[in-house]
Design a protein around this motif. Sequence first.
Motif, PDB file in Angstrom:
ATOM      1  N   GLU A   1       0.839  -1.203   0.000  1.00 58.94           N
ATOM      2  CA  GLU A   1       0.000   0.000   0.000  1.00 58.94           C
ATOM      3  C   GLU A   1       0.871   1.248   0.000  1.00 58.94           C
ATOM      4  O   GLU A   1       0.611   2.203  -0.738  1.00 58.94           O
ATOM      5  CB  GLU A   1      -0.919  -0.006   1.223  1.00 58.94           C
ATOM      6  N   THR A   2       1.908   1.255   0.804  1.00 61.71           N
ATOM      7  CA  THR A   2       2.793   2.418   0.879  1.00 61.71           C
ATOM      8  C   THR A   2       3.577   2.600  -0.415  1.00 61.71           C
ATOM      9  O   THR A   2       3.710   3.714  -0.924  1.00 61.71           O
ATOM     10  CB  THR A   2       3.781   2.261   2.048  1.00 61.71           C
ATOM     11  N   LEU A   3       4.088   1.513  -0.968  1.00 57.26           N
ATOM     12  CA  LEU A   3       4.833   1.600  -2.221  1.00 57.26           C
ATOM     13  C   LEU A   3       3.952   2.112  -3.346  1.00 57.26           C
ATOM     14  O   LEU A   3       4.401   2.884  -4.200  1.00 57.26           O
ATOM     15  CB  LEU A   3       5.399   0.231  -2.595  1.00 57.26           C
ATOM     16  N   ASN A   4       2.700   1.700  -3.361  1.00 58.87           N
ATOM     17  CA  ASN A   4       1.795   2.118  -4.420  1.00 58.87           C
ATOM     18  C   ASN A   4       1.508   3.607  -4.350  1.00 58.87           C
ATOM     19  O   ASN A   4       1.384   4.281  -5.366  1.00 58.87           O
ATOM     20  CB  ASN A   4       0.485   1.339  -4.328  1.00 58.87           C
ATOM     21  N   ILE A   5       1.425   4.140  -3.134  1.00 56.13           N
ATOM     22  CA  ILE A   5       1.246   5.588  -2.980  1.00 56.13           C
ATOM     23  C   ILE A   5       2.425   6.307  -3.624  1.00 56.13           C
ATOM     24  O   ILE A   5       2.257   7.254  -4.390  1.00 56.13           O
ATOM     25  CB  ILE A   5       1.128   5.967  -1.495  1.00 56.13           C
ATOM     26  N   ASN A   6       3.634   5.834  -3.347  1.00 58.08           N
ATOM     27  CA  ASN A   6       4.822   6.449  -3.933  1.00 58.08           C
ATOM     28  C   ASN A   6       4.830   6.301  -5.446  1.00 58.08           C
ATOM     29  O   ASN A   6       5.174   7.225  -6.186  1.00 58.08           O
ATOM     30  CB  ASN A   6       6.084   5.797  -3.364  1.00 58.08           C
ATOM     31  N   ALA A   7       4.460   5.109  -5.926  1.00 58.47           N
ATOM     32  CA  ALA A   7       4.483   4.859  -7.355  1.00 58.47           C
ATOM     33  C   ALA A   7       3.497   5.758  -8.089  1.00 58.47           C
ATOM     34  O   ALA A   7       3.774   6.243  -9.182  1.00 58.47           O
ATOM     35  CB  ALA A   7       4.168   3.391  -7.632  1.00 58.47           C
ATOM     36  N   ARG A   8       2.320   5.978  -7.504  1.00 62.70           N
ATOM     37  CA  ARG A   8       1.332   6.851  -8.137  1.00 62.70           C
ATOM     38  C   ARG A   8       1.854   8.266  -8.228  1.00 62.70           C
ATOM     39  O   ARG A   8       1.667   8.955  -9.228  1.00 62.70           O
ATOM     40  CB  ARG A   8       0.025   6.833  -7.331  1.00 62.70           C
ATOM     41  N   GLU A   9       2.547   8.741  -7.171  1.00 61.97           N
ATOM     42  CA  GLU A   9       3.085  10.096  -7.193  1.00 61.97           C
ATOM     43  C   GLU A   9       4.163  10.238  -8.263  1.00 61.97           C
ATOM     44  O   GLU A   9       4.208  11.219  -8.998  1.00 61.97           O
ATOM     45  CB  GLU A   9       3.653  10.443  -5.811  1.00 61.97           C
TER      46      GLU A   9
END
Length: 268
Positions: free
Chosen positions: A173-181
């Motif tokens: 979940e945390t990695l996906n937030i970064n990836a979206r940004e």
Amino acid sequence: MAYKIVIDAGHGGVDTGAQFENRDEKDEALKLALAVGDILDKNGVEVVYTRTEDVYQTPFQKASIANDENADFFISMHRNSSPSQNLYNGIETLVYSDNGTKATMARNINENLERIGFKNNGVTERQNLVVLRKTAMPALLLEVGFINSDKDNAIFDDEFDKVTMAIADGILETLNINAREVAAKAVTNESMQQLVEKLLYRVQVGAYRNKESADRLLNSLLVEGFPAFIIYQDGLYKVQVGAYEFLANAITMEERLRKFRYNTYITT
């Protein structure tokens, strides 16, 4: 964006860590590390282990492995202990400083573990631990319940798959937030926009080795009106919602799902 994570099994070899009855922390840390790493690997994360067997490493050696690998994150698995049996219980995540992505990841993991029954003892700063101080990347040390707590051991033993999935989901979940940004900043020209729009974005809500668990989640989503389905991939039953050409639509669906308290991340 591809991530590399070093997963550390705490202690090892002559360093047993905490002990209680027939339990050694070093063994349970290794079991956690391998299981969580396997889930991350199946979800596209490059995983490096500090150890995959019962060997001794100094904390400095563990940190050096992560630094040599130029990893994006370092996550160390442990079990906690108290002076006497059943004195304390619950999970806790240690960080060098309570800020940035590591703090977000720590809270995501803790909240997921709380949902399956652990007491959430929060995020604690510990600046005297070598694996947190000497790593050049964001680092977390997870205390996954007290090894001398009957309540924590019951969850650890009886719900082990849920424990490892909760940890992995918090990381993803945390990695996906970064990836979206990163993706949003990267789409700066027409050709890149066209490339992104060719992808189909889906919102993943859970992944299970047991199909019955996946079916239960699927039924809950369908009852609440979400266009959910199951795919079997990499040995896991993945519960997903939607298939969107545009990332913005997937993000909108993800926000709706989170209002219903589902843990989510976007996949393609």
